[in-house]
Design a protein around this motif. Structure first.
Motif, short mmCIF file in Angstrom:
data_model
loop_
_atom_site.label_atom_id
_atom_site.label_comp_id
_atom_site.label_asym_id
_atom_site.label_seq_id
_atom_site.Cartn_x
_atom_site.Cartn_y
_atom_site.Cartn_z
N PRO A 332 -58.08 17.66 17.51
CA PRO A 332 -58.35 18.49 18.69
C PRO A 332 -57.86 19.93 18.52
O PRO A 332 -56.72 20.15 18.10
CB PRO A 332 -57.57 17.79 19.80
CG PRO A 332 -56.48 17.06 19.09
CD PRO A 332 -57.05 16.64 17.78
N PRO A 333 -58.71 20.92 18.86
CA PRO A 333 -58.28 22.32 18.77
C PRO A 333 -57.42 22.74 19.95
O PRO A 333 -56.79 23.80 19.92
CB PRO A 333 -59.61 23.08 18.77
CG PRO A 333 -60.54 22.21 19.55
CD PRO A 333 -60.13 20.80 19.25
N PHE A 334 -57.42 21.94 21.02
CA PHE A 334 -56.58 22.22 22.19
C PHE A 334 -56.27 20.89 22.88
O PHE A 334 -56.92 19.87 22.63
CB PHE A 334 -57.27 23.18 23.17
CG PHE A 334 -58.75 22.95 23.35
CD1 PHE A 334 -59.24 21.77 23.91
CD2 PHE A 334 -59.67 23.91 22.95
CE1 PHE A 334 -60.59 21.56 24.07
CE2 PHE A 334 -61.03 23.71 23.11
CZ PHE A 334 -61.49 22.53 23.67
N SER A 335 -55.28 20.92 23.77
CA SER A 335 -54.95 19.71 24.53
C SER A 335 -55.92 19.49 25.68
O SER A 335 -56.36 18.37 25.93
CB SER A 335 -53.51 19.81 25.07
OG SER A 335 -52.58 19.84 24.02
N PHE A 336 -56.21 20.56 26.39
CA PHE A 336 -57.19 20.52 27.48
C PHE A 336 -57.92 21.85 27.49
O PHE A 336 -57.38 22.88 27.08
CB PHE A 336 -56.51 20.32 28.85
CG PHE A 336 -55.65 19.10 28.96
CD1 PHE A 336 -56.21 17.85 29.13
CD2 PHE A 336 -54.27 19.21 28.90
CE1 PHE A 336 -55.41 16.73 29.23
CE2 PHE A 336 -53.46 18.09 29.00
CZ PHE A 336 -54.03 16.85 29.17
N ALA A 337 -59.12 21.83 28.03
CA ALA A 337 -59.87 23.08 28.22
C ALA A 337 -60.97 22.81 29.22
O ALA A 337 -61.39 21.66 29.43
CB ALA A 337 -60.45 23.59 26.90
N GLY A 338 -61.45 23.86 29.84
CA GLY A 338 -62.53 23.70 30.80
C GLY A 338 -63.01 25.04 31.33
O GLY A 338 -62.48 26.10 30.95
N GLY A 339 -64.00 24.98 32.17
CA GLY A 339 -64.54 26.20 32.76
C GLY A 339 -65.11 25.91 34.13
O GLY A 339 -65.46 24.77 34.45
N ASN A 340 -65.19 26.94 34.97
CA ASN A 340 -65.77 26.78 36.30
C ASN A 340 -66.13 28.15 36.87
O ASN A 340 -65.71 29.18 36.35
CB ASN A 340 -64.80 26.06 37.24
CG ASN A 340 -63.61 26.92 37.61
OD1 ASN A 340 -63.10 27.67 36.79
ND2 ASN A 340 -63.15 26.81 38.82
N PHE A 341 -66.90 28.13 37.95
CA PHE A 341 -67.19 29.33 38.71
C PHE A 341 -66.30 29.34 39.94
O PHE A 341 -66.29 28.36 40.71
CB PHE A 341 -68.66 29.35 39.15
CG PHE A 341 -69.63 29.50 38.01
CD1 PHE A 341 -70.02 30.76 37.56
CD2 PHE A 341 -70.16 28.38 37.38
CE1 PHE A 341 -70.91 30.89 36.50
CE2 PHE A 341 -71.06 28.51 36.33
CZ PHE A 341 -71.43 29.77 35.89
N GLY A 342 -65.55 30.41 40.15
CA GLY A 342 -64.68 30.45 41.32
C GLY A 342 -63.91 31.74 41.39
O GLY A 342 -64.02 32.62 40.52
N SER A 343 -63.09 31.86 42.44
CA SER A 343 -62.30 33.07 42.64
C SER A 343 -61.34 32.85 43.79
O SER A 343 -61.61 32.08 44.71
CB SER A 343 -63.22 34.26 42.96
OG SER A 343 -62.48 35.39 43.33
N TYR A 344 -60.19 33.54 43.73
CA TYR A 344 -59.30 33.57 44.89
C TYR A 344 -59.92 34.39 46.02
O TYR A 344 -59.59 34.20 47.19
CB TYR A 344 -57.95 34.21 44.52
CG TYR A 344 -57.03 33.32 43.72
CD1 TYR A 344 -56.53 32.14 44.26
CD2 TYR A 344 -56.64 33.67 42.44
CE1 TYR A 344 -55.65 31.33 43.54
CE2 TYR A 344 -55.77 32.86 41.70
CZ TYR A 344 -55.28 31.71 42.25
OH TYR A 344 -54.43 30.91 41.53
N ALA A 345 -60.78 35.32 45.66
CA ALA A 345 -61.34 36.26 46.63
C ALA A 345 -62.55 35.65 47.33
O ALA A 345 -63.51 35.26 46.68
CB ALA A 345 -61.72 37.56 45.94
N ARG A 346 -62.50 35.62 48.65
CA ARG A 346 -63.62 35.07 49.41
C ARG A 346 -64.85 35.96 49.25
O ARG A 346 -64.75 37.19 49.34
CB ARG A 346 -63.26 34.97 50.88
CG ARG A 346 -64.37 34.31 51.72
CD ARG A 346 -64.17 34.51 53.20
NE ARG A 346 -63.00 33.78 53.68
CZ ARG A 346 -62.59 33.85 54.96
NH1 ARG A 346 -63.22 34.64 55.82
NH2 ARG A 346 -61.54 33.15 55.35
N GLY A 347 -65.99 35.31 49.00
CA GLY A 347 -67.23 36.06 48.87
C GLY A 347 -67.47 36.59 47.46
O GLY A 347 -68.43 37.32 47.23
#
Length: 939
Positions: A332-347
């Motif tokens: 494994p090149p990493f223990s965990f990894a991932g991606g998503n669409f999001g933000s702390y900022a509303r809108g």
């Protein structure tokens, strides 16, 4: 064509016809409807209300006050006061003086913190109030409380000043390496935006000194009806509830000249940037990639729903499956990894990716994430990946749809909060089921792959790297991180290659065992089935959920049967085997095979038993049984996957002792057990994993699972006995058996007797931790165990009243513990109080005083009554829950509990006296065996 093929063909044609009809009926330009089960209205003053009748759970209602105002709206002299305002709502209102509100709610069975709660974010403040309706008058009292929070908080000067200590303790609780690094990274992530300057917890310096007028100004400006929503979801009448909302909230007024509620903006990133932050107390490395933030639009039409709730979800699901596949590889090149669409900022929204580096370090992890993103940009996903992701989404929505009449009120009200604050669509589960089934088949691979264009268009990255100061790696600097991102497009990548996997879990169906006995327990409404291989199955058919099957199982034994030589091989046998898969399937292939199925099953070893756990939908029940059977009979050995897992785990735990609290707890454990080598590790050490012998771990696992005799299985859920019996005979009755009985093993491990006072110094933050352990021998009975449980809850009430509210010395903490029956009869009680170093002595004295009061005089009747009411309200709800019943039945068949106590619980709890609790306190706080441990910061 034989009959089976004919029926399959007909079923396929019907399915295709159904999907075609749904697709034809869905108009993409159609405006998304509102669920007709919820009534949404607006009062003349602008306050919005949501009313939804729902009888799960019965005789209970979820109330929410949602304020569209959070820390983003604070003035410079108010930083942290949005959150402080939330606290003041529990410190005196127009109709409830300080402590009266919490006292009343506790008296009707609402627990402070667990049930009654609130939270403050950047853009909102939400008050959570679940109300039991065993007394109908509770409902109007609950609405009165919401009304007071909305417009009647007292803000008495003394109460404000007393609350400062509690708020500062909450702030202190979050301090440490993670917080220090976050506070350097976060302002760069949201540079140029107000979000970068308004963390909800605020600034300690201001929290200590702000003027009372500043918090009153925040409340006057932003707690106004046109920024509020009241939500009522539960066992209520809509018409009557609407009248009450108008009565209680119609009189609230907006300010004459209201301040405009302006949404904060987030500028697009104009250049690649990076930041490297290290800390000597950090316990792990992390890399985060943030693409430029873009403004989003709310879901208004079916086309919006299709893009955001279906296509975007498919994209992130497939990307994360690829990341998981790498993380679970033999190298494994990493223990965990991932991606998503999001933000702390509303809108606003941005694509974000992260990785927790493994044994190969941060450079390899970053390169692997960038490579996978480039692979997606250049080649997209495969048709096979898309079909699996579609199946998974459809299986999820189908189960929600099947359970639509049994959805808990707390789940529904969360949707309405998001609708009010973020305009999230709420078409209702029936329409969502229709949309997903109608739209999903038409989603083309090219459409999902096109989302990668968003990354191509917006490639201005911010890369944050954080971790320990010292390590075996040469850490990258800012320039190197930026260079890696900018050269990512030149990484040579090949298209993802699909690998063929087996078409079925089992090569052959096991030979079924025979049913030798069937009995019914009328009182508990359960069926007991005994099979020829010595197994027993307990079945409780319920209608608590329409599409839920819970499976558990056990046999007495476990890892206590193994000595020091096998300590680590036994302790980590379950984890090691789960990392290698079962039968012909490694974990990645198994996940692919199970796409579209709602079924899982696992076996785990603990100190006293071997445990089976599983769940499924009705239609996938056989798959659950097949998974369970494979876990019993076909352990898969894969040395590469084992080594990959072991190296990852070692890299994750190697810096754990840098965290002051972890090091403290680990040291206390060593003292507790006097260095006994059989003692469990509070915090795993990297060297522990080098002591696992894979062959021995597999052998131990097989020793605990290769003999089905004396295993008891429990099934709870919507179970048709005629359907399940053949499956039970095959997959449980067909398990191999050698006739050996299970038995508890006492390996002699005990907490050392005597009194010990321990002081540890570690950590740069001004944080302390009081950790007291009381232990000893005690005769076990279910009644004594109940009294011990109630004693802990009574003490937690006193800790809130005295140590938090009067002294202001803690934010959270309390007592927990239990009376144990196996492998020996005894008790353990633990007091935990995170606090400031200056308050250690004061809090220790106060906590001891509360314990001594109960030992000498017993609890106050009002506190005992509160705990009784809380237990009985929870019991009323839990008796309609499958998992709760599974636990009760395990108690009967594993711990040999008295089954009549389940049905007589109300009378048993009601009969508990002050003297009973006093006796329990005298037993578990006898002071003979006590460890008083305190963590102080470094001198």
């Amino acid at each position: 064509m034989n009959k089976r093929k004919l029926f399959s063909a007909i079923a396929l044609l019907l399915c295709l016809s159904f999907n075609f009809q749904l697709t034809a009926q869905v108009n993409l330009s159609e405006k998304l409807p509102l669920d007709n089960k919820v009534k949404i209205g607006k009062l003349a003053n602008g306050l919005t209300y949501y009313i939804r009748p729902n009888s799960k759970p019965e005789k209970k209602v979820e109330l929410r006050l949602v304020v569209n105002a959070g820390s983003i709206l604070e003035d410079n002299d108010q930083q942290g006061l949005a959150h402080f305002t939330e606290h003041m709502a529990f410190n005196g209102t127009k109709n409830f003086k300080k402590n009266e509100l919490v006292n009343f709610l506790q008296s009707i069975g609402v627990d402070f913190g667990a049930d009654l709660n609130a939270y403050t974010g950047f853009d909102e403040t939400v008050y959570i109030l679940p109300i039991p309706l065993s007394d109908p008058a509770n409902f109007t009292k609950g609405l009165q409380i919401l009304q007071d929070w909305a417009g009647g908080i007292s803000f008495e000067g003394k109460q404000i000043d007393d609350e400062r200590g509690i708020i500062l303790e909450e702030s202190r609780l979050g301090k440490g390496a993670e917080d220090r690094m976050f506070r350097k990274i976060y302002p760069k992530q949201y540079e140029g935006s107000r979000y970068a300057q308004r963390l909800p917890i605020g600034k300690d310096s201001l929290l200590k000194t702000f003027k009372h007028s500043a918090i009153k100004r925040f409340y006057a400006d932003w707690y106004r009806p046109n920024l509020m929503a009241v939500m009522v979801v539960g066992d209520i009448d809509v018409t009557e509830t609407e009248k009450l909302i108008k009565q209680y909230f119609g009189g609230l007024k907006n300010p004459a000249n209201p301040r405009p509620r302006i949404a904060a903006t987030v500028p697009a990133r104009t250049k690649n940037d990076a930041l490297v932050v290290t800390d000597k107390e950090a316990t792990n490395f992390q890399i985060e990639l943030n693409y430029s933030t873009a403004k989003t639009k709310p879901e208004i039409t079916v086309e919006d729903y299709r893009r955001n709730s279906i296509i975007k979800s498919l994209f992130t699901s497939m990307l994360n499956q690829r990341m998981n596949e790498l993380a679970q590889s033999g190298n494994p090149p990493f223990s965990f990894a991932g991606g998503n669409f999001g933000s702390y900022a509303r809108g606003y929204e941005a694509f974000n990716a992260f990785a927790i580096p493994g044994p190969k370090g941060p450079d390899t992890a970053l390169q692997a994430v960038l490579t996978e993103l480039e692979r997606v940009k250049k080649f997209g996903f495969t048709q096979g990946e898309l079909e699996r992701a579609k199946k998974q989404q459809l299986a999820s929505i189908e189960r929600s749809y099947n359970n639509r009449d049994k959805t808990e009120s707390g789940v529904l009200v969360e949707e309405y909060i998001r609708n009010f604050l973020q305009q999230e669509s709420i078409p209702g589960i029936e329409r969502e089921f229709e949309y997903k089934n109608g739209l999903m088949p038409g989603v083309q691979l090219a459409e999902v792959n096109a989302l990668a264009n968003e990354l191509k268009k917006n490639e201005k990255l911010f890369i944050a790297f954080q971790g320990p100061e010292k390590s075996n790696f040469t850490l990258p600097n800012k320039t190197q991180l930026i260079a890696a991102a900018e050269s990512a497009s030149t990484i040579p990548v090949k298209a993802y290659e699909e690998k063929a996997i087996a078409a079925s879990l089992l090569k052959s169906v096991p030979t079924a065992g025979s049913l030798v006995k069937e009995t019914k327990n009328e009182a508990l409404d359960i069926i007991e089935l005994s099979y020829s291989n010595g197994t027993k199955v307990i079945i409780k058919n319920t209608n608590f959920k329409q599409d839920e099957i819970i499976l558990t199982g056990f046999k007495k034994g476990g890892t206590n049967a193994y000595g020091l030589t096998d300590k680590y091989s036994a302790a980590y046998a379950t984890s090691a085997i789960q990392q290698m898969g079962i039968g012909e399937f490694n974990p990645v292939d198994l996940r692919k095979f199970l796409s579209g199925k709602t079924a899982n099953a696992n076996i785990g070893l603990n100190a006293l038993s071997t445990r089976v756990s599983g769940n499924s939908s009705i239609k996938d029940m056989e798959t659950m049984f097949q998974l369970m059977y494979l876990n019993f009979t076909q352990v898969r050995k894969d040395e590469a996957l084992f080594k990959g897992w072991k190296d990852k785990i070692k890299s994750q735990v190697q810096f754990m002792m840098a965290d002051p609290t972890s090091a403290f707890i680990d040291s206390v454990y060593k003292v507790m057990y006097g260095g006994n080598p059989l003692a469990p590790s509070a915090i795993p050490n990297a060297t522990d994993f080098d002591q696992i012998n894979l062959d021995r771990a597999i052998e131990i696992f097989k020793e605990q699972t290769n003999d089905a005799n004396d295993y008891t299985f429990i099934m709870v859920g919507n179970i048709d006995l005629n359907t399940v019996k053949p499956l039970l005979a095959t997959y449980i009755g067909g398990l191999p058996s050698k006739g050996k009985k299970g038995a508890f093993v006492d390996n002699g491990l005990r907490i050392l007797p005597g009194q010990k006072d321990l002081i540890f110094y570690k950590g740069k933050e001004p944080k302390s931790f009081i950790f007291n352990i009381y232990s000893g021998d005690a005769t076990y009975s279910e009644q004594a165990a109940l009294h011990t449980e109630m004693l802990a809850e009574i003490l937690n009430i006193k800790i809130i009243e005295e140590l938090r509210e009067k002294i202001g010395g803690i934010y959270g903490g309390g007592v927990n513990g239990s009376l144990n029956k196996y492998p020996f009869q005894g008790y353990t009680m633990v007091l935990q109080l995170p606090c400031g170093p200056e308050n250690v002595e004061k809090l220790s004295i106060a906590a001891t005083a509360e314990i001594e009061k109960i030992k000498q005089n017993g609890p106050e009747q009002k506190d005992l009554d509160k705990v009784k009411k809380s237990l009985l309200e929870k019991y009323a709800v839990n008796m309609k829950d499958n998992r709760y019943w599974s636990g009760l039945l395990q108690g009967i068949y594993f711990s040999e509990n008295d089954p009549t106590r389940i049905l007589n619980y109300k009378d048993i709890v009601t009969a508990v006296s002050i003297e009973d609790i006093k006796k329990a306190a005298t037993t578990v706080f006898d002071s003979k065996n006590r460890i008083n441990a305190v963590l102080f910061p470094e001198k």
